[in-house]
Design a protein around this motif. Structure first.
Motif, PDB file in Angstrom:
ATOM      1  N   UNK A 706       1.076  -1.261  -0.279  1.00 24.59           N
ATOM      2  CA  UNK A 706       0.379   0.239   0.067  1.00 24.59           C
ATOM      3  C   UNK A 706       1.026   1.300  -0.053  1.00 24.59           C
ATOM      4  N   UNK A 707       1.800   0.961   0.018  1.00 26.78           N
ATOM      5  CA  UNK A 707       2.986   3.068  -0.018  1.00 26.78           C
ATOM      6  C   UNK A 707       4.104   1.631  -0.220  1.00 26.78           C
ATOM      7  N   UNK A 708       4.724   2.117  -1.872  1.00 27.35           N
ATOM      8  CA  UNK A 708       6.328   1.344  -1.784  1.00 27.35           C
ATOM      9  C   UNK A 708       7.947   2.099  -1.756  1.00 27.35           C
ATOM     10  N   UNK A 709       7.237   2.596  -1.045  1.00 28.56           N
ATOM     11  CA  UNK A 709       8.202   3.746  -1.141  1.00 28.56           C
ATOM     12  C   UNK A 709       8.473   4.154   0.704  1.00 28.56           C
ATOM     13  N   UNK A 710       8.070   3.816   0.901  1.00 28.96           N
ATOM     14  CA  UNK A 710       7.507   3.638   2.790  1.00 28.96           C
ATOM     15  C   UNK A 710       7.596   3.574   3.737  1.00 28.96           C
ATOM     16  N   UNK A 711       7.321   2.793   4.817  1.00 25.57           N
ATOM     17  CA  UNK A 711       6.918   1.669   5.336  1.00 25.57           C
ATOM     18  C   UNK A 711       6.853   2.145   7.081  1.00 25.57           C
ATOM     19  N   UNK A 712       6.607   2.067   8.095  1.00 26.48           N
ATOM     20  CA  UNK A 712       6.025   1.880   9.376  1.00 26.48           C
ATOM     21  C   UNK A 712       5.306   0.919   9.984  1.00 26.48           C
ATOM     22  N   UNK A 713       6.670   0.556  10.693  1.00 29.32           N
ATOM     23  CA  UNK A 713       6.164  -1.186  11.745  1.00 29.32           C
ATOM     24  C   UNK A 713       6.392  -0.907  13.459  1.00 29.32           C
ATOM     25  N   UNK A 714       5.001  -1.062  14.461  1.00 28.06           N
ATOM     26  CA  UNK A 714       5.447  -1.291  15.413  1.00 28.06           C
ATOM     27  C   UNK A 714       5.887  -3.023  15.819  1.00 28.06           C
TER      28      UNK A 714
END
Length: 785
Positions: A706-714
């Motif tokens: 859903x975002x091929x450039x940047x992702x955030x994960x906890x």
């Protein structure tokens, strides 16, 4: 644009859909890399199923050959006559057929002599001048006649390396056509002219080594997906050939030893009684037995018998035929068993290769057959041969490799492992593409890439410390970080590739290894790869058949992987852009008051206060204790009965699920990842905890969908984290490891790396180590060093 050309563009990924990396949603940060391949692959039909398997109406042509050939050692010439039976198993009526005349690549008038660039240099070698001025030799196939089975002439047209033969009558589906071709050609010196086969002259003993390949007019493939494969041979793109049965009579000087595709039918008439006895012993031998010994080869090199002998070879269900002929050959053999079936592993080599080939070659052949059979399909042929010819090239059941020792019998480690590697690679080509018969002229990676991947597995199974160069992900990084104008997708026609080795061999092999180890896992990958090999053994697969089978047999959606690795040129560069630490507010005064006290004390510290302390300055309160009151003595961080009661009331109000989260005492770390390179890949993390322990976890590549450039994960952890590292085992081919750690870690600069660099395995500053040792202990045998 005709239909055939358009379908080829789609298969190659080079049509209009190729623009903007086949993006469905250009300009957006999603909806591109994870979209299905769609029209980039041919539509399934009755010939090729959507599963990747041959369809219910799959067909392929067949061509059987009966060939009489004579090798003239005095004139260095091949003269041949062949009778071909061509079976039209297609649903199409044919009015002509196409044959390949690959030797015409050496014809001075051939277009491939003119299509490469050339430049003048201050110092020009003989090879440089030859490339400009031409070799000046009368080379290329001379067709004497083409007739039908009754001897009636057939009309034919030669267009460089292709020959069209007109049918006297339309060849209908299900019919066969029998015709004859007579030809000859002068054998090129492959050491100067180049090419896959030819002769090598040994001036010290006045003898020749002949490696006869691509030597007879061969039927081109007529297939369901492209019709005739009559693309011209210009040297790099190899072959698409039709399966069939061969009977070949090879006439050569009587003292020549001949090894060839298939099984010899008349050893009893050709070998001495001693040699025939050794051959029979080799049928059950567990170690190589010399059928023709070094002493016998040396004697033949001197005698040079004037008479001739004819060797008869037959081969069933092969796509090609090649042979070696020389009087300066040692020949050894041993039996190996593949799933209960005996296969003769054999080697042919000259005296200069004896120290290496006598010890290793045939055993490497047997090892390769065992390893490849385990990972793909059981080897089906009765023979596998390795020939030392100072090159590397493959044909059914026989291949030509390198590996010569120094004059004193020693060799470097690099020569040893280079020889083992090329034998594994060329013997391995028996599986891809000699059996799983892809079109090398269109898709080089389908044989070279798949074979290089299996070569990597075989090398690991030969020696745990094998200095393999193609397969591990980090080995491809230097290629993938090149400027885009020096790169092309793997799905590029063979003649258009700039860096042939990295593109067609190393990158696809690396991609398959990443699929096996990182994306799919060994169990799913191995099952699917074996299924592809089984489905397409002795057939003509396309890339779509491979891609679809790997998904069909594993239930793993890999379109994003094929799109990125095979249709694109983006590199992998995933970075940890930042990390934030979160801690749950426990509201427990026993815990929280300690934390608040620590933070308060840290906040109260400042530079002026510290310098006053060092200077010994006394405060007013320190000088006059009457200024001290309740608040100077009060412990504001003490746990009181009321605060404990308040906490207990809070905890009892939580649900059981909330209490479970509370009791977990988790540490929460929010990581931000950036896809700088563009090629999406799984995120692999190594956590190092404050207590010194480590943990590795993998996030599937789908996190980028859903975002091929940047992702955030906890991430919730049960222990405090000291540091985190991305791709700790270097398994994704990340081109920049300096942004793979948090906190950032020092990476030596290029200058520091140069200082730290060691010589690669097998190299030395002067003589090879074996040679140095031999000179220090002259009575030692080189074979034991």
């Amino acid at each position: 644009m005709n239909k055939r050309f358009y379908s080829l563009l789609l298969l190659l990924g080079l049509g209009t859909a190729a623009s903007a990396q086949h993006q469905n949603n250009p300009g957006a940060n999603h909806g591109n890399k994870f979209e299905q391949l769609g029209t980039m692959m041919h539509d399934p039909n009755m010939y090729r199923s959507a599963s990747g398997a041959p369809g219910p109406k799959y067909w392929q042509q067949r061509a059987d050959y009966e060939i009489d050939v004579e090798l003239d050692d005095a004139k260095q010439r091949i003269t041949g006559s062949e009778t071909v039976t061509y079976f039209n198993n297609s649903p199409d009526p044919l009015t002509y057929i196409w044959l390949q005349l690959d030797e015409n690549e050496h014809d001075p008038k051939s277009a491939n002599q003119k299509i490469d660039e050339s430049q003048m240099k201050e110092k020009m070698s003989a090879r440089d001048l030859r490339n400009i001025m031409g070799h000046g030799q009368d080379l290329g196939i001379k067709i004497k006649k083409v007739t039908d089975a009754a001897g009636k002439p057939l009309k034919f047209t030669i267009n460089q390396t292709m020959m069209r033969v007109e049918m006297p009558n339309t060849l209908k589906p299900g019919e066969r056509f029998r015709f004859k071709v007579d030809w000859f050609y002068n054998i090129p010196d492959r050491m100067t002219v180049g090419g896959r086969g030819g002769l090598e002259y040994f001036a010290e003993d006045g003898n020749y080594l002949y490696t006869i390949t691509q030597w007879y007019p061969r039927l081109a493939v007529y297939s369901d997906f492209q019709g005739w494969q009559n693309k011209q041979f210009i040297g790099s793109g190899e072959f698409a050939l039709t399966f069939g049965n061969f009977k070949v009579n090879i006439t050569a000087p009587a003292d020549h030893v001949i090894g060839a595709t298939g099984e010899c039918q008349n050893y009893s008439q050709l070998l001495t009684s001693a040699q025939l006895k050794r051959w029979n012993q080799a049928q059950t031998a567990k170690a190589p037995i010399e059928i023709v010994t070094l002493a016998e080869a040396r004697q033949a090199m001197k005698a040079k018998a004037p008479k001739k002998k004819t060797w008869t070879y037959v081969a069933q269900n092969v796509r090609d035929f090649a042979f070696v002929s020389s009087r300066r050959l040692v020949w050894d053999a041993m039996a190996t068993t593949i799933e209960g079936k005996k296969v003769m592993a054999m080697s042919y080599y000259g005296p200069e290769a004896y120290p290496l080939y006598n010890r290793y070659s045939t055993k490497v052949v047997a090892h390769t057959l065992q390893s490849y059979s385990k990972h793909s399909i059981p080897y089906p042929y009765p023979v596998a041969i390795s020939v030392e010819a100072n090159n590397g090239m493959e044909y059914p059941m026989i291949c030509f490799n390198y590996g010569r020792a120094e004059k004193d019998g020693t060799y470097s480690e690099a020569t040893k492992y280079g020889m083992i590697g090329v034998i594994i690679h060329e013997v391995g080509h028996n599986f891809f593409p000699m059996i799983v018969n892809s079109d090398e002229r269109q898709w080089t990676w389908m044989d070279e890439g798949l074979n290089t991947f299996l070569q990597f597995l075989a090398e690991l199974e030969w020696d745990v410390n094998y200095p393999t160069q193609r397969g591990p992900a980090h080995k491809i990084v230097d290629y993938m970080k090149l400027p885009k104008d020096q790169l092309e997708p793997i799905m590029t026609n063979s003649e258009n590739i700039i860096r042939f080795g990295p593109n067609a061999y190393a990158k696809p092999a690396t991609a398959l290894n990443i699929l096996r180890e990182t994306v799919m896992g060994r169990e799913l990958f191995d099952y699917a790869f074996k299924e592809y090999s089984r489905r397409w053994a002795f057939k003509h697969p396309t890339p779509a058949d491979f891609f679809r089978t790997m998904e069909d047999a594993s239930a793993v959606d890999l379109d994003w992987f094929w799109r990125g690795w095979f249709y694109g040129t983006d590199p992998v560069d995933i970075a940890i852009a930042g990390m934030r630490y979160f801690r749950m507010d426990t509201k427990n005064p026993t815990v929280e008051n300690v934390v608040v006290k620590k933070n308060t004390e840290q906040d109260a510290r400042h530079i002026s206060q510290e310098r006053n302390r060092v200077a010994g300055i006394k405060t007013a309160v320190e000088q006059d204790t009457s200024l001290l009151d309740f608040y100077n003595k009060w412990d504001r961080f003490a746990v009181t009965a009321s605060s404990q009661a308040e906490f207990q009331q809070f905890y009892s109000s939580l649900s059981k699920e909330q209490q479970a989260f509370y009791n977990a005492k988790s540490y929460f770390y929010e990581l931000q990842f950036q896809n700088i390179g563009g090629l999406v890949m799984p995120i692999i993390l190594e956590w190092t905890y404050a207590d010194g322990t480590t943990e590795t976890e993998k996030i599937p590549a789908y996190i980028w969908r859903k975002n091929e450039n940047q992702v955030t994960k906890v991430f919730a952890k049960g222990k405090e984290v000291k540091s985190v590292k991305l791709d700790p085992y270097r398994e994704t081919a990340d081109i920049d490891e300096s942004n793979n750690a948090w906190p950032r870690q020092h990476v030596p600069s290029k200058f520091e790396l140069f200082k730290e660099q060691q010589l690669p395995r097998g190299s030395s500053g002067g003589q090879n180590p074996m040679q140095q040792h031999r000179q220090s202990q002259p009575n030692r045998d080189a074979g034991t060093n």
